[in-house]
Design a protein around this motif. Structure first.
Motif, PDB file in Angstrom:
ATOM      1  N   UNK A   8      33.876  38.992  34.659  1.00 21.19           N
ATOM      2  CA  UNK A   8      34.332  40.005  33.529  1.00 21.19           C
ATOM      3  C   UNK A   8      34.339  39.185  32.175  1.00 21.19           C
ATOM      4  N   UNK A   9      34.630  38.008  32.010  1.00 23.28           N
ATOM      5  CA  UNK A   9      34.822  37.271  30.695  1.00 23.28           C
ATOM      6  C   UNK A   9      33.184  36.872  30.495  1.00 23.28           C
ATOM      7  N   UNK A  10      32.230  36.593  31.236  1.00 24.23           N
ATOM      8  CA  UNK A  10      30.999  36.644  31.198  1.00 24.23           C
ATOM      9  C   UNK A  10      30.350  37.712  30.259  1.00 24.23           C
ATOM     10  N   UNK A  11      31.004  38.811  30.662  1.00 21.58           N
ATOM     11  CA  UNK A  11      30.645  40.333  30.027  1.00 21.58           C
ATOM     12  C   UNK A  11      31.005  40.370  28.665  1.00 21.58           C
ATOM     13  N   UNK A 137      33.136  47.515  32.076  1.00 23.87           N
ATOM     14  CA  UNK A 137      33.007  46.368  32.447  1.00 23.87           C
ATOM     15  C   UNK A 137      33.492  46.142  34.136  1.00 23.87           C
ATOM     16  N   UNK A 138      34.416  47.067  34.672  1.00 19.34           N
ATOM     17  CA  UNK A 138      34.974  47.250  35.743  1.00 19.34           C
ATOM     18  C   UNK A 138      33.619  47.658  36.657  1.00 19.34           C
ATOM     19  N   UNK A 173      39.854  46.957  32.812  1.00 14.97           N
ATOM     20  CA  UNK A 173      40.872  46.942  33.904  1.00 14.97           C
ATOM     21  C   UNK A 173      40.135  47.001  35.155  1.00 14.97           C
ATOM     22  N   UNK A 174      40.831  46.533  36.151  1.00 12.59           N
ATOM     23  CA  UNK A 174      40.418  46.501  37.632  1.00 12.59           C
ATOM     24  C   UNK A 174      41.485  46.593  38.700  1.00 12.59           C
ATOM     25  N   UNK A 175      41.571  47.224  39.485  1.00  6.15           N
ATOM     26  CA  UNK A 175      42.450  46.961  40.428  1.00  6.15           C
ATOM     27  C   UNK A 175      41.772  46.424  41.846  1.00  6.15           C
ATOM     28  N   UNK A 320      31.067  45.085  22.861  1.00  6.23           N
ATOM     29  CA  UNK A 320      32.498  45.252  22.651  1.00  6.23           C
ATOM     30  C   UNK A 320      32.957  46.574  22.189  1.00  6.23           C
ATOM     31  N   UNK A 321      32.162  47.451  21.498  1.00  2.00           N
ATOM     32  CA  UNK A 321      32.531  48.825  20.936  1.00  2.00           C
ATOM     33  C   UNK A 321      32.582  49.880  22.063  1.00  2.00           C
ATOM     34  N   UNK A 322      31.656  49.600  23.070  1.00  2.00           N
ATOM     35  CA  UNK A 322      31.579  50.519  23.931  1.00  2.00           C
ATOM     36  C   UNK A 322      32.506  50.182  25.136  1.00  2.00           C
ATOM     37  N   UNK A 323      33.389  49.420  25.419  1.00  2.00           N
ATOM     38  CA  UNK A 323      34.100  48.893  26.475  1.00  2.00           C
ATOM     39  C   UNK A 323      35.193  49.969  26.280  1.00  2.00           C
TER      40      UNK A 323
END
Lengths: 323, 323
Positions: A8-11, A137-138, A173-175, A320-323
């Motif tokens: 996720x950080x790479x994204x 991202x998830x 966020x991710x579960x 970043x805007x579309x997350x």
């Protein structure tokens, strides 16, 4: 290590500053595995290995954890959709506000970049990434892990857009759900599965994601997800028993994500009568959270067995805007 | 049906009056399986099929069952050895006195002829009959069931003579443990295993026991039991975690009743170090209650993993006086 976080950080690399990542466990106090895993994380090693990340950990519901209970007053993992009443005395509503203050507020620029919430289930769901359609991202994480992960995991399970889940406090966020494992218990296999969804069991995963230029490679155009289509409630028992009036049919037990056709058995009632799937949600559906102990009653807002349909969700470009 | 009951009752045939049999569940409130099973028993059918038996059922700890907790203040299944303090406020001490008044008093002529207490475990113990050396009827039941039962069950596990267990309130007593199954959960396989240890899956079992003359056949001279030799406590965690400081070693998980030799792995500590069996209880032992969730902490007086040794206990002739 921490494949998911690194992934996720790479994204998030376009961000100038270090990405803030929260790894949360104990949102349900009787789910021990995630707590054991985050107690193992060493802050110094994380800082050394991932200087571009600020990783923090949180036991979300310490009171429920101390009591080995899913929750004290209400399910904490249903407290993050919309406004909470300010004057409530419910422990979990108070706790949710504290968590929002620490990791959020949800939807704000101050929120954590990523929240990963570790759960277990008594259902035979292997390692399931629960993603939401709002969080690209998830979805990317699910797409990568289903491609790259040998360990049978990476099923993606969608839930409602107005996510009430703790992980929705983060900008992404991710579960993670690992099962089957009893609540209140630690099994080495469940711990290892949880760790390997957080850690790179193959260290090549984060490297391949970052790519030679240090940027994430192009994801596939879609990711296959199991989308909740219906909940089949438990048949109630006669005579006021607090137990359900039926058992999960033996042919369905432990068959999460496998196809279920109209006419297949869902439950066996106490009198022996079989309750079949009526086909209402489609000729073939995919049950998930089969015999999850928390869903015998309605406290978690999700009583019963979930019937999912398959969908291919598009993966969009992430900025970043579309997350 | 109710093989165990009929089996035990067949050994009570010398008694003139009808035998009083109590089937108990919910002694641990988070063990749902037995409660589901006794809720299924139909008094009218029992009276019709077994006119020589007076079968009653009991949910031993309804308060803990309502809370899905093993107990509220103390383990009810440790309350039946010796005198309890009269002035205690502990819910389970009060409840134990009520149960003694209803089914006992323990050691008296008024006590139930047989008490069968239904439990589950998170350990992979299949169907285990927990018998005590003082109770020849239970030993006979174990001997018969290990011989007659196709379903892999009937392991006998010994415990201390000064039995603190609820089933010791009866003149004869037996505990049935079925696992692995999560607490707070109903699985059709665990229900079926519990039922088939109570019910005659083969209706020939009780008939063959009664024999042509209506008397029980001669039992074997001995029954093989796994006798508790030691408890290996959980390694404690540093830093005050309420979770153990180690996991059950992957090679030991789910291997209840299988031989464990000196040098074999018992636990894997958080730092990865393996804790081996030191051979102190014998070169080869047989672990039982491997990763039973209730034994992480000392509340049940039995924290850790039980290491058992094998013994062949003699079966004596049973007369009403010798029970």
């Amino acid at each position: 290590m921490i494949a998911t976080i690194v992934l996720l950080a790479s994204l998030l690399l376009p961000l100038a500053s270090a990405s803030r990542v929260a790894v949360v466990a104990g949102t349900h106090g009787n789910e021990f595995t995630g707590v054991y895993v985050i107690e193992q994380l060493e802050p110094a090693a994380l800082r050394r290995d991932y200087p571009s990340l600020r990783v923090e950990t949180l036991i979300a519901n310490p009171r429920a954890f101390s009591a080995t209970r899913r929750f004290i007053d209400a399910d904490l993992n249903r407290q993050f959709a919309g406004r909470r009443s300010e004057d409530t005395q419910q422990l979990e509503a108070v706790r949710a506000a504290e968590i929002e203050a620490q990791l959020g507020p949800k939807g704000s620029a101050q929120a954590c970049d990523v929240v990963v919430d570790l759960h277990t289930t008594t259902s035979n769901m292997g390692c399931t990434l629960i993603v939401n359609s709002y969080c690209q991202l998830a979805l990317r994480a699910a797409a990568y892990l289903t491609q790259a992960w040998a360990g049978g995991g990476g099923e993606a399970h969608a839930s409602q857009a107005a996510a009430p889940y703790l992980c929705s406090v983060g900008r992404a966020g991710l579960t993670i759900e690992v099962g089957p494992t009893p609540t209140g218990l630690l099994r080495a296999d469940a711990v290892a599965t949880t760790q390997s969804s957080l850690s790179a069991s193959s260290s090549s995963l984060p490297r391949s994601l970052l790519g030679p230029s240090g940027r994430a490679p192009q994801p596939p155009p879609t990711v296959r997800v199991y989308v909740d289509a219906a909940r089949v409630p438990w048949p109630a028992a006669e005579g006021g028993s607090r137990l359900p009036g039926a058992l999960i049919a033996p042919g369905l037990q432990d068959r999460d994500f496998e196809p279920l056709a109209a006419g297949d058995a869902l439950f066996v009632r106490r009198n022996g009568r079989v309750v079949e799937y009526d086909g209402e949600s489609g000729a073939v559906v995919y049950p998930v959270f089969v015999n999850e102990a928390a869903y015998y009653h309605a406290q978690s807002g999700a009583a019963g067995v979930a019937l999912a349909t398959l969908a291919d969700w598009p993966i969009e470009d992430v900025t970043p805007e579309s997350r």
